[in-house]
Design a protein around this motif. Structure first.
Motif, short mmCIF file in Angstrom:
data_model
loop_
_atom_site.label_atom_id
_atom_site.label_comp_id
_atom_site.label_asym_id
_atom_site.label_seq_id
_atom_site.Cartn_x
_atom_site.Cartn_y
_atom_site.Cartn_z
N GLN A 31 35.20 44.46 33.63
CA GLN A 31 34.69 45.75 34.02
C GLN A 31 34.82 46.70 34.94
N LEU A 32 34.98 46.05 36.22
CA LEU A 32 34.83 46.36 37.37
C LEU A 32 35.68 46.95 37.54
N GLY A 33 36.90 47.26 37.48
CA GLY A 33 38.34 48.12 37.75
C GLY A 33 38.50 49.58 36.39
N MET A 34 38.53 48.94 35.17
CA MET A 34 37.81 49.85 33.92
C MET A 34 36.99 51.00 34.36
N LYS A 35 36.26 50.70 35.37
CA LYS A 35 34.53 51.88 35.00
C LYS A 35 34.79 52.80 36.72
N HIS A 36 35.54 51.93 37.57
CA HIS A 36 35.23 52.36 39.25
C HIS A 36 36.65 52.78 39.65
N GLY A 37 37.43 51.62 38.76
CA GLY A 37 39.16 52.06 39.13
C GLY A 37 39.24 53.44 40.07
N LEU A 38 39.66 54.16 39.71
CA LEU A 38 39.99 55.38 39.83
C LEU A 38 39.32 56.18 41.02
N PHE A 39 38.28 56.07 41.51
CA PHE A 39 37.66 56.42 41.70
C PHE A 39 37.53 56.27 43.25
N THR A 40 37.46 54.70 43.37
CA THR A 40 37.30 53.95 44.50
C THR A 40 38.08 53.98 45.46
N LYS A 41 37.56 54.15 46.67
CA LYS A 41 38.43 53.83 47.99
C LYS A 41 38.02 53.13 48.99
N ARG A 42 36.61 52.16 48.73
CA ARG A 42 36.38 51.35 49.73
C ARG A 42 36.12 49.91 48.61
N LEU A 43 36.40 48.23 48.59
CA LEU A 43 35.81 48.10 47.66
C LEU A 43 35.47 46.81 48.48
N ASP A 44 34.47 46.47 48.54
CA ASP A 44 34.00 44.92 49.23
C ASP A 44 33.56 44.13 47.65
N LEU A 45 34.52 42.49 47.79
CA LEU A 45 34.57 41.90 47.11
C LEU A 45 33.68 40.85 47.29
N SER A 46 33.16 40.64 49.01
CA SER A 46 32.93 39.77 49.89
C SER A 46 32.02 39.11 49.54
N PHE A 47 32.01 37.44 50.55
CA PHE A 47 30.70 36.30 49.59
C PHE A 47 30.89 36.10 48.12
N ASN A 48 32.05 35.97 47.52
CA ASN A 48 31.98 35.23 46.05
C ASN A 48 33.41 33.73 46.04
N LEU A 49 34.17 33.94 44.70
CA LEU A 49 34.65 32.70 44.63
C LEU A 49 36.35 32.97 44.22
N LEU A 50 36.26 33.88 44.43
CA LEU A 50 37.72 34.61 44.14
C LEU A 50 38.49 33.67 44.96
N ARG A 51 39.57 33.29 44.19
CA ARG A 51 40.94 32.43 44.36
C ARG A 51 42.26 33.51 43.70
N SER A 52 41.95 34.39 42.69
CA SER A 52 43.00 35.23 42.65
C SER A 52 42.43 37.22 42.12
N LEU A 53 43.01 37.75 42.59
CA LEU A 53 43.49 39.05 43.13
C LEU A 53 43.75 39.63 41.66
N GLU A 54 43.66 39.20 40.45
CA GLU A 54 44.61 39.74 39.28
C GLU A 54 43.39 40.84 38.90
N GLY A 55 43.33 42.57 38.48
CA GLY A 55 42.61 43.07 38.13
C GLY A 55 42.60 44.23 39.35
N LEU A 56 43.19 44.04 40.58
CA LEU A 56 42.91 44.44 41.46
C LEU A 56 44.65 45.95 41.30
#
Length: 236
Positions: A31-56
């Motif tokens: 949902q993050l990409g669907m709602k905000h992907g088209l206009f986002t120029k700066r994305l901060d995904l720090s302090f998570n448990l990401l092992r994959s960047l699928e959806g970017l």
């Protein structure tokens, strides 16, 4: 578009900047990409448990990407992001640089700022006190050889001298680490390693001893040595 939508728990939106920090997510929410992907120029995904960047791939206009303090490894896969100029992957699980740098050079051709501090592949004192400035400088030369368009690497601006050195010496600065060997005796024998022993090979058990006696024809004649205390056969 600003503020935080009521159904976007954890998402902070400020103009073209989107933050999703400290949510313990293992993947980028669809949902993050669907709602905000088209206009986002700066994305901060720090302090998570990401092992994959699928959806970017939904963030087609991305210019800055912050991935600090996640679980990303050397084989991470970014989509092609032609406008991305800033990428920080500090404090992840990156241990090898060669394939990662080749991948970044292909998918983020506009990259000017890269930071890998706090990863094993970045040999500075944040990782180990055994590292010194020469280790870190070799690391910089190798990265700048692979990605000559970088202007900033980690927390330091790239100097013209570094760029010149990297173009001529960077190819030789790759650190090759041996593959980890298993510690079990069976595994070592399988790999061709055998425990060394100066004793002859045999099938005797511990209760059947055998001694070997022989004469030595060499005599040590050192002037100040305990070797002179040895007794020759003709002195017996």
């Amino acid at each position: 578009m600003s503020g935080m939508a009521s159904n976007d728990i954890g998402v902070v939106v400020d103009g073209t900047q989107v933050s999703y920090i400290g949510q313990e997510c293992e993947a980028i929410p669809e949902q993050l990409g669907m709602k905000h992907g088209l206009f986002t120029k700066r994305l901060d995904l720090s302090f998570n448990l990401l092992r994959s960047l699928e959806g970017l791939e939904e963030f087609v206009c991305l210019e800055e990407l912050i991935l600090d303090n996640n679980l990303l490894r050397s084989d991470l896969q970014l989509p092609r992001l032609p406008y991305l100029h800033t990428l920080t992957i500090n404090k992840n699980q990156i241990t090898e640089l060669d394939s990662l740098l080749d991948h970044l050079a292909e998918v983020v051709p506009s990259l000017k700022y890269l930071s890998l501090l706090g990863n094993v592949a970045c040999p500075n004192q944040l990782v180990s006190l055994d590292n010194d400035e020469s280790d870190y400088q070799r690391y910089r030369f190798f990265i700048l050889h692979k990605m000559p368009n970088l202007k900033f690497l980690d927390a330091r601006k790239v100097s013209q001298k570094e760029q010149r050195e990297a173009s001529t010496r960077g190819v030789f600065m790759k650190v090759v680490k041996p593959k980890e060997l298993a510690t079990g005796d069976g595994d070592l024998n399988t790999l061709g390693f055998h425990q060394y022993t100066p004793l002859p090979q045999g099938t005797r058990d511990g209760s059947n001893h055998k001694g070997i006696f022989a004469k030595c024809r060499y005599v040590y004649h050192g002037k100040h040595s305990e070797g002179n205390r040895f007794i020759r056969d003709d002195q017996l």
